[in-house]
Design a protein around this motif. Structure first.
Motif, PDB file in Angstrom:
ATOM      1  N   ASN A 163      17.947  28.038  15.263  1.00 20.31           N
ATOM      2  CA  ASN A 163      17.363  29.100  14.593  1.00 20.31           C
ATOM      3  C   ASN A 163      15.953  29.165  14.539  1.00 20.31           C
ATOM      4  O   ASN A 163      15.151  29.987  15.120  1.00 20.31           O
ATOM      5  N   TYR A 164      15.414  28.392  13.715  1.00 24.08           N
ATOM      6  CA  TYR A 164      13.999  28.621  13.202  1.00 24.08           C
ATOM      7  C   TYR A 164      13.013  28.041  14.287  1.00 24.08           C
ATOM      8  O   TYR A 164      11.949  28.370  14.095  1.00 24.08           O
ATOM      9  N   LEU A 165      13.684  27.194  15.189  1.00 24.10           N
ATOM     10  CA  LEU A 165      12.966  26.913  16.421  1.00 24.10           C
ATOM     11  C   LEU A 165      13.313  27.696  17.584  1.00 24.10           C
ATOM     12  O   LEU A 165      12.870  27.126  18.728  1.00 24.10           O
ATOM     13  N   ASN A 166      14.177  28.765  17.598  1.00 26.08           N
ATOM     14  CA  ASN A 166      14.664  29.524  18.798  1.00 26.08           C
ATOM     15  C   ASN A 166      13.768  30.577  18.971  1.00 26.08           C
ATOM     16  O   ASN A 166      13.646  31.655  18.212  1.00 26.08           O
ATOM     17  N   LYS A 167      12.653  30.544  19.691  1.00 23.78           N
ATOM     18  CA  LYS A 167      11.670  31.325  19.864  1.00 23.78           C
ATOM     19  C   LYS A 167      12.370  32.786  20.441  1.00 23.78           C
ATOM     20  O   LYS A 167      11.672  33.712  19.991  1.00 23.78           O
ATOM     21  N   GLU A 168      12.971  32.638  21.324  1.00 19.87           N
ATOM     22  CA  GLU A 168      13.370  34.045  21.994  1.00 19.87           C
ATOM     23  C   GLU A 168      14.266  34.745  20.831  1.00 19.87           C
ATOM     24  O   GLU A 168      14.117  35.889  20.819  1.00 19.87           O
TER      25      GLU A 168
END
Length: 448
Positions: A59-64
């Protein structure tokens, strides 16, 4: 003027950014994981988007996923806060490719400062003092050993892409160098996907002093004084204060000047922090540059009367700094204690759970940045920091007393916290005398 800013973070920093947006009349968008659906930042935002569940990588590290959310909801810009994607150059480029303004420095600057060995080389070329060590990256123990002998033991082996204490090892003599190098390199590869290392002289128990800078897109750069972050555990800061009790006015002026020099050397814009270490002889060296807002930015805000988050947003919109270097005046003394949901007596083991009752301190010169509320469930998936208590007073002694009073008043029931541990530090004679270095906590706990 931005119409809508998506906040790509959680917890107290997300709350802090949302409130800054409100002060500017800008609508805010919260992204959240399913674990955070009842979080305060989700409730305060004008709009909200769920971006997954489970660990941060989903989630919080999911750039796209974050960029897609911003585009779908019509955001103009993304504020990354600190941690997560705040120093991820790929994320910055993805934002730019999709017409979104990233509220922070450019991707190339993040790349140049994120690679610690490259940053060292850049600072050397700019004339900023660095700890004696390698100028070029090191890829194997054999080459590293040759460099270590030239530098002189003990040495610190560091990951070029490192941060948060990962990929760092001390080799005190040549017999243990190869083992420590290989361990640090393995940690770096696992944590950052990069096994590039560098080596520098190990400074035993230094002070950690950092300079806050702000730079706009018109060539204006200002240093807003220092923060002393020497009280740490495992390279994680616990207490920050400004001004530092360890430096003179002459050294302060020199460090501010070198911080501005460092920012100019890389064409820096927006908020950043130039971190120095101060050895026992009183010599300071560049350590690294954090290309984002810091956890402890509130300390600087208290002594300078600035709002760094608002300034970040204004600068990202292309406006000039609202102040110049001559306008920066340090008034009084500020101290910050990080309050974590953890158990100091059990090696600081995290203590997630439901907050059954809470009372926050208040009063003149007392500030608490938090996302807690009674009934909130602290999730186990994320960092254990739950609040920052910041006090401001005319003198350091008065600030110490005000912090003791604030910690004594603060109540959080339902989870274990480090409140009592922080209170012990506020009464410890070494800290009260302004003599705590980066080895202070370790010595304090061993004595206990």
């Amino acid at each position: 003027m931005f119409r809508k800013i998506l906040v790509a973070n959680r917890g107290e920093i997300a709350v802090r950014i949302i409130r800054a947006c409100r002060n500017l009349g800008i609508r805010s968008v919260a992204v959240y994981s399913k674990e955070d659906k009842n979080s305060l930042h989700v409730q305060l935002a004008d709009q909200r988007v769920c971006i997954g569940e489970g660990p941060a990588r989903n989630n919080y590290l999911n750039k796209e996923q974050i960029v897609t959310a911003a585009l779908n909801i019509g955001a103009d810009a993304i504020h990354p806060g600190f941690g997560f994607l705040s120093e991820n150059a790929e994320f910055v480029r993805l934002c730019e490719e999709n017409g979104l303004t990233f509220i922070g420095p450019g991707a190339d600057v993040i790349d140049s400062m994120g690679n610690k060995s490259q940053a060292r080389k850049t600072m050397m070329d700019a004339g900023v003092p660095v700890v004696p060590g390698t100028k070029e990256p090191v890829y194997d123990a054999e080459t590293g050993f040759v460099q270590a002998e030239k530098i002189g033991f003990p040495v610190m082996i560091k990951a070029s892409s490192g941060g948060g204490g990962k990929g760092m090892r001390v080799a005190r003599d040549k017999e243990e160098f190869e083992f420590q190098f290989n361990m640090a390199q393995r940690e770096s590869a696992n944590a950052f996907g990069d096994d590039t290392m560098y080596i520098e002289r190990f400074v035993e128990n230094p002070r950690h002093v950092e300079i806050q800078i702000m730079a706009d897109q018109h060539g204006n750069i200002a240093a807003l004084g220092e923060r002393d972050c020497s009280v740490q555990r495992n390279h994680q800061k616990l207490i920050e204060e400004s001004p530092s009790p360890a430096i003179s006015d002459k050294m302060r002026a020199s460090m501010n000047k070198d911080a501005v020099l460092a920012a100019k050397a890389v064409g820096y814009t927006n908020a950043g922090t130039v971190e120095f270490i101060l050895d026992p002889c009183g010599t300071y060296y560049f350590m690294e540059m954090n290309t984002r807002i810091q956890v402890e930015h509130g300390v600087t805000e208290m002594v300078t009367g600035t709002d760094l988050i608002v300034e970040q947003i204004r600068v990202a919109m292309g406006e000039p700094l609202s102040f110049s270097q001559k306008d920066v005046k340090i008034k009084g003394h500020a101290i910050e204690c990080r309050i974590n949901a953890e158990i100091p007596e059990k090696n600081f083991m995290p203590s997630p759970g439901i907050v059954k009752h809470m009372h926050l301190p208040a009063g003149n010169g007392v500030r608490v940045d938090t996302a807690l509320y009674t009934g909130y469930k602290i999730p186990s998936e994320y960092d254990s920091m739950i609040a920052k208590v910041i006090v401001h007073a005319p003198t350091r002694d008065a600030a110490l007393q005000k912090m003791r009073s604030a910690l004594d008043e603060m109540v959080i029931l339902g989870v274990e916290t480090n409140l009592d541990f922080q209170y012990q530090i506020m009464r410890h004679p070494v800290f009260c005398d302004g003599k705590a270095d980066t080895g202070f906590i370790e010595r304090m706990m061993n004595l206990d």
